[in-house]
Structure formats: C-alpha cells, structure tokens
Design an enzyme around this catalytic site. Sequence first.
Site, mmCIF file in Angstrom:
data_model
loop_
_atom_site.group_PDB
_atom_site.id
_atom_site.type_symbol
_atom_site.label_atom_id
_atom_site.label_comp_id
_atom_site.label_asym_id
_atom_site.label_seq_id
_atom_site.Cartn_x
_atom_site.Cartn_y
_atom_site.Cartn_z
ATOM 1 N N ALA A 12 0.839 -1.210 0.000
ATOM 2 C CA ALA A 12 0.000 0.000 0.000
ATOM 3 C C ALA A 12 0.870 1.254 0.000
ATOM 4 O O ALA A 12 0.920 2.001 -0.975
ATOM 5 C CB ALA A 12 -0.943 -0.015 1.198
ATOM 6 N N GLU A 34 9.604 -6.172 -3.829
ATOM 7 C CA GLU A 34 8.597 -6.720 -2.905
ATOM 8 C C GLU A 34 8.939 -8.175 -2.603
ATOM 9 O O GLU A 34 9.104 -8.980 -3.522
ATOM 10 C CB GLU A 34 7.200 -6.596 -3.529
ATOM 11 C CG GLU A 34 6.105 -7.423 -2.884
ATOM 12 C CD GLU A 34 5.894 -7.136 -1.407
ATOM 13 O OE1 GLU A 34 5.963 -5.943 -1.015
ATOM 14 O OE2 GLU A 34 5.670 -8.098 -0.639
ATOM 15 N N SER A 40 0.635 -4.048 -4.622
ATOM 16 C CA SER A 40 -0.481 -3.116 -4.838
ATOM 17 C C SER A 40 -1.847 -3.774 -4.733
ATOM 18 O O SER A 40 -2.611 -3.815 -5.690
ATOM 19 C CB SER A 40 -0.345 -2.460 -6.222
ATOM 20 O OG SER A 40 -1.335 -1.467 -6.395
ATOM 21 N N CYS A 44 -7.078 -5.046 3.126
ATOM 22 C CA CYS A 44 -8.307 -4.915 3.921
ATOM 23 C C CYS A 44 -9.448 -5.723 3.320
ATOM 24 O O CYS A 44 -10.467 -5.952 3.976
ATOM 25 C CB CYS A 44 -8.748 -3.462 3.999
ATOM 26 S SG CYS A 44 -7.426 -2.310 4.348
ATOM 27 N N VAL A 81 14.886 -7.183 0.015
ATOM 28 C CA VAL A 81 16.035 -6.326 0.323
ATOM 29 C C VAL A 81 16.576 -6.762 1.676
ATOM 30 O O VAL A 81 15.850 -6.737 2.674
ATOM 31 C CB VAL A 81 15.622 -4.844 0.332
ATOM 32 C CG1 VAL A 81 16.794 -3.968 0.772
ATOM 33 C CG2 VAL A 81 15.124 -4.433 -1.056
ATOM 34 N N ASN A 303 -1.676 4.599 2.307
ATOM 35 C CA ASN A 303 -1.768 5.249 1.003
ATOM 36 C C ASN A 303 -1.408 6.732 1.082
ATOM 37 O O ASN A 303 -0.749 7.268 0.195
ATOM 38 C CB ASN A 303 -3.179 5.071 0.434
ATOM 39 C CG ASN A 303 -3.310 3.774 -0.340
ATOM 40 O OD1 ASN A 303 -3.017 3.723 -1.526
ATOM 41 N ND2 ASN A 303 -3.703 2.707 0.325
#
Lengths: 443, 443
Positions: A12, A34, A40, A44, A81, A303
Amino acid sequence: MGKRVVVVGGVAGGASAAAKAKRENPELEVVVYEKSGWVSYGACGLPYVLSGEIPRLEKLVARTPEEFRKQGVMVHTRHEVVDIDPSLKTLTVFDHTEGRTFQDRYDHLVLATGARPTIPPIPGTEQAGVFTLRNMEDGEALLKALEGARRAAILGAGYIGLEVAEAFRKRGLEVTLLEARDRPLPHWDPEVGALLKEELERHGVEVWTGVRVTALRGSGRVEAVETSEGVVPTDLVLIATGIRPNVELAQAMGVALGPTGAIATDERMRTNLEEVYAAGDVAESFYQVLKRPYWLPLGDVANKHGRTAGAVIAGKEARFHGVAGTAIFKAFGLAVATTGLSLEAALKEGYAAKKVFIKSRDGAHYYPGSQPLFVELVYEEGTERLLGGAVVAFDHGALRIDALAALLSRGGTVEDLLALDLAYAPPFSPVWDPLLIAAQEVR
Amino acid sequence: MGKRVVVVGGVAGGASAAAKAKRENPELEVVVYEKSGWVSYGACGLPYVLSGEIPRLEKLVARTPEEFRKQGVMVHTRHEVVDIDPSLKTLTVFDHTEGRTFQDRYDHLVLATGARPTIPPIPGTEQAGVFTLRNMEDGEALLKALEGARRAAILGAGYIGLEVAEAFRKRGLEVTLLEARDRPLPHWDPEVGALLKEELERHGVEVWTGVRVTALRGSGRVEAVETSEGVVPTDLVLIATGIRPNVELAQAMGVALGPTGAIATDERMRTNLEEVYAAGDVAESFYQVLKRPYWLPLGDVANKHGRTAGAVIAGKEARFHGVAGTAIFKAFGLAVATTGLSLEAALKEGYAAKKVFIKSRDGAHYYPGSQPLFVELVYEEGTERLLGGAVVAFDHGALRIDALAALLSRGGTVEDLLALDLAYAPPFSPVWDPLLIAAQEVR
C-alpha cells in the site's frame, strides 16, 4: 538521466509512493522490490475473499506489475532487500525466484516494509492449521484450509478477528472467538463491545471473553485450543492478536524509530537519514488529538504516507497531516466507527475525561425501516474539548464519524459540535442528528 | 406565579420552544396557539405518508396536545393569533372551533408562524384537484385525492417536488414533473441535476425541464396543465414552486424583518422587540459561510431555533450557531446532500469560485455491491477556501457531507479537507475517501 528511487515493499504505502513519484516526475527511475509474490493490493479486502463474497484474490489487486511497468515503474516481486548501506546509498537484494543476491543503488529510498502479526508465546503455534491474515499468501493458505474445515477458532477480537469471524460464519463454519479482555474490540469502551458481542452471537459466533489461551493442542496439525476456561476443539486457528512493524531493516541501517516502535517521520515522511523516507504500516503518524507520534497501521493511512513520500521525492510540495485515529469496520450487520481516544485511553493519558453514550436512530422515528444508531462522545471536563468518539450503526450512517474526525483534527469542543449544520431528512437522520443528541447530553 | 410564555404556532420551532422552556423552567406558564388542527409533527415525513410507506398521518406526530398537557404545556389547536400589541404585551386570539375571539397576555412571546407555499400567478390554481404540501391538512387532502387519481403533475423540481414525485410513483400514478429551469434541483449545479433526472426517468417520472406553465385548465376541477411545451392532462396538480415566511403578524406588531424577508433574530433568537423571539421557518438564520443572515426553512433548523428560544426564555445560556446550508433528501434510490454554496451561487456572490466534480464509489473497487458516489466541491481560487459542496450516493454514504459542513462552519480550506482522517474500510469507502479524491482533484 533521472535519479533512482528504490521502494522497499510494494503493497500500500510502497505502491503509492512509487506510482506518485513517477507520475509527478516521469524523469525518475522508480524500482519496487517486494518480498512476497504480490504488489499493490487491498489487504483490507482479504476477509471478503475468505467469506466468498469476492470470488478471487486477484480482485484485490489495484495495479499488477505489468501495469506498473507500463507506467514506467519497475516492480520486482519475490525480491527481498536484505541490507542497505546509507553511506554508499547501496542495497543488497535477494531474488527468491532465482536464488541469487545482487547489489543496487538509490538516490531516494522508501522503506515500506509493513508489519507482521505477533504470535503469542504459547506452545503449538507452529503447527499446520494455524494461520494469520496479513497478506495474499496468508489468504491463499486460509482459502485452501477452509475447504476441509468445519470449525474455526479465532484468537483476538480486534478488527481482523471480528471481520474474519463474519467471513468464516458466511462459509458455514462453527466459529469460536477468544478474547483475553472482557469484550470484543477491547481497545474501545465497553458499550461498543457489548453491541458487538450481541451482534456476533446473533449470528452464531461463540464469543469467549476474559479467556487466557494457554496452548494450541495437536500433533503437527492443530486440533484444539487450550484455554483458562476449557478446551475448544477446532480444525483451524486464526491468530489475530496484534501486529508489529517490520523495522529490522531500518534499524540495521541506522534509521531512527519513534516512541511507538515504528519508524519516526516528519510530515514529509522523511526519516532521520537523508533521502530515506518511510511509508505505510512500518511508519509512525502524527496524532492530531495528542499532538505526538502514533502508530495507526491502516490501509488509508498507508496510502497517504506513500502518496506524500512520492510527491516529495518528485519535488512537489506535499505534507501528511497526521491522523485522528479514525477507523471503521463491519461485523455482520453492524458498522462500528471510532475516532480519537476512547474514555479508557483518555483517562490513561491523564485527561479529566468523561463520556456520554446515547441510543438514537438512523432515520426519523416515523420512517419505516429506520434502525438503532449509537453515539459515544469522549470529552475533557471543564474545557469540553472533544477527545474521541464512536458511532455504531446498521449501515453507512456510521460515516457521520467523519464529522467528529473533522472536529478532532482542529481541537474542536462540544460547543463546536453543537454548531454544526448536519444533514437532516427523515430517511437519514432524526430531526436532531444523533451526534447533536450526544452533544446535548453532555450539558 | 411563573411568567407567561405564549408561543404562536406549534409545529416544529414553536413546539420545540414550548417544550424546552417548560422543561428548563417548570415555573413558567407555557401556552401554544396553533392555527391548524395539528401540533408537533414532522412535516418532512409527509411524502412518505403519501407514498404509503407510513400508514397514517398520526405517525408523524412527536407529541400530542395531551402529551404536552402532561408536561404542563397548554396547547390550543385551531386557535389563530390575529393581533398582538407588544406595548401592552397582549394578543387577540380567534378560536376556529368555537368561533369566538378572546384576549390573552404574555411575558415572553415566540413567533413560530412558519411559511406557506407560493402560488404562481397563473389562471386555474384555485380549482379542485390543485394542492400544495406544507401541513397535515394538505396531507389529508392529498391522500384523499390520490384514491381516484391515475395521473399527477408536479410544478417545481425542488426537494418537495422530487420527494412527492417518488411518492406518487410508489402509489402507481403516472407522474409529470415540470420545472421552469433546465434541471431538477435548480438551486444546485447542473451535474447533480443530471444525476437526478436520470434517476427520476429510470423510475418512470416524465421530467419536463425549461418549461413555462401558463395555466391550469379545467372547469372547477383541474384537467390539464398548459405549458410552453404542450399540454399535460392530469387528475391532480401539486404546486411545489417555493415557500415564503408568514411574517404578516410579526410585521403588524413592529417586528423587524431581515434582508431575506424573514424575521431578523440574534443568536439567542431574539427579535428587535423586547421579549419577542422568533423560531422556525418564519425566522432567519446566521449563514456560517457568508457571515450574514440566510433563510433556511428546514425542520432541523426550526427545532434548533425553538430549542434555543425556549432555553433562553427559561434563563439558560444558549445560542444558535447558524447554518452552513446543509440539506439532504432522497429521490428514489438516490441520496442527494448539499452544503454551502453551489458554484452558481458562489459566482453570483462575487467569489472567484471554481468547482470539481468527481465520480467515485461508496466502497472499495473490489467490494461487491459497492455503488457509484459523486462529490462536488466548490472553492475560492487562490485561497482555496471551501465554499460548498455536494455528495450524491445510493445510500447513507451521502452523509459524508457532514464532514464538509464541519469544515464550512469554520472557514476550512481544501488543505484542511486533505488533513482529515476519514473512516475507511472496504464496505464503506475506497481507500481514498471520495471527499479526499475531490480535494486532490483541485490540485
């Protein structure tokens, strides 16, 4: 050649930051790493996939990696990462698909590593049939487990526990909800919890409150929950007792945490390190009510964080104005919205706080089909400054919490609430809006 | 012996004033004179009686004269106050039941004489089958007329016209809605009117806009509406082209009117004459947006007026804080909420005003059953001060107008709106609340 923006985490906050930075400054090279297989998406929405109301996990996705690519944002899923050197502005990435490690560099970095569930320190949580619900992989695993299951136990009656209780019931499972404190939604005051308990039980959820879970029984696969009040046989267990921010990577590179344990940021989402931003559930927010950092790991906040960080990186003027602590969720027919401090929290903060709790309706007394609606207001005695509140309704009428949030954001008082010209017509409100009835009750 | 409070008019403002005064100071003698046969009812509910959703007019009554009497308030229906002498503090009352005139006196007086429909200056309006909808007697007459009717024409597409169009359709009538301007809800901007038109037509209402009504044809009983665009045969006509305040009694006794033509009051609902108060549709309000008097004849405003006047008369500290011009109504499935100034109104006021109009949803993009939701924001260029706005939704989600009203009441800006922490969960809102999406659109 534009500067290189590396975003760590793409759900998000990270996805918003990447998209906004590129949109505002197309010269930027934007890369997202990611760890999981998905970016994305609306986490929820996971409970509504579990319930079957949303047919496929894919529906939750806002932008696929391909769509990002078309917008010029490079997205790498299953890329973790593992190390960042802020002095050289380099990072080490592990590609889980290829099994290889490589180096990259950044000019601007966004840490959006999210949060993870806390697992209670009890025996048996490592067994098959024990789940958490945080990301798409969790959703996939749970969907699969639901196929054979007849009974489910949920540990923790916060938002996730309550939403999943509804989802599991809709799938036809027998559901036992286990909560250590004396009510559902334990972070809020008891009246709201009592309404929730009633609604849950009306829909066939067994609600055990004030219960200590001591172990998950089973031999490799969970078979029962052992508690202070007895044993609950079950086919699967959802642990929903809380989450904590994934700050390890940030800490290792020297990014400062705030008093909440999440990453400290300013209103431009900058951390203490130059050109290092944080966004989403890993980052703190400014709390408009208490004027200090607060950790509110919710999708809309993430967001906003991401959009702010992305805009600032792109050289635009942008600020994140903090949170009032507003939240809403649905449990069966009930919509529960809260903002600011509960009475319990306000007293703990040292306020001479009081509350009123009133029952009204979501329409005129004579309007057919109008339903009960409840309002709680928390305020400081003497100054009558509003500190928080709740609206519980059987529909979107709970959104009148937004008017209260608007007042909280500016230090509004009970008198300021009484001054509001709120919308009235018989299908929507009594002639005295429930918020105003509550405000009058203070006097 | 307590002082004597006489309230002229007992519907919303008057009934509230009487009840509040007596409750706050039981020593007061409180008397209400009401010209019609009914007191203390929700006139806003009349359309839902016409539709059949509310089975009887009596359901709209909040307090009967008997209930008032038990609370110590003397209510006299069918009693018309025909003259008041403020120097002697006396009044002349005509009892329509007994056909006699008598004198009374007051220490405190509340003028709550309401408003009445304006009738367009065209031939034929005095005929049978021509109605207005303002009070219970109007409702009774219309209910009776509906029994034999097959076709109805409604003059005026404001709140009442729109609500009654729905009611008549629900009763199975053919309905033609005639509006002089180019859209329904003509006092608001065209996008909202277009949504309304679509919804009306989807439900079988014939909507004629930009049409001038020249006469009501018939010989004693209306048979057709004659217009610039043709003739509409009909069994009954509802005139809903506007209302005006019943100020004649006030004017005759020397009570000053304000710039709007309604009674001027201060924030304690006092008029220019000592111990003479005004409340409800006959009185002005302070307009929070334009900082000047405004006439907003709505039920919730009337109740606030009355409660304030009653409290002040009882010796309590109370103030009416004015209005933001907030209103909401339902037309079939559509909920339309507005607050403050439309763009058209703002430009007319001389503001360098602009607007944005966005389409969003009342739930997350993936949430099943989520519906379109529209937001308009009107703001001043440069300062970005919010001047008004609208929310159109398919349910109570339109109540997010209240957050906007909260900002308008304090001179809030687009940035203040962006700072709001509004409630988000997939069943209630996209992750960016539609209000925030609209605010971002300004930039």
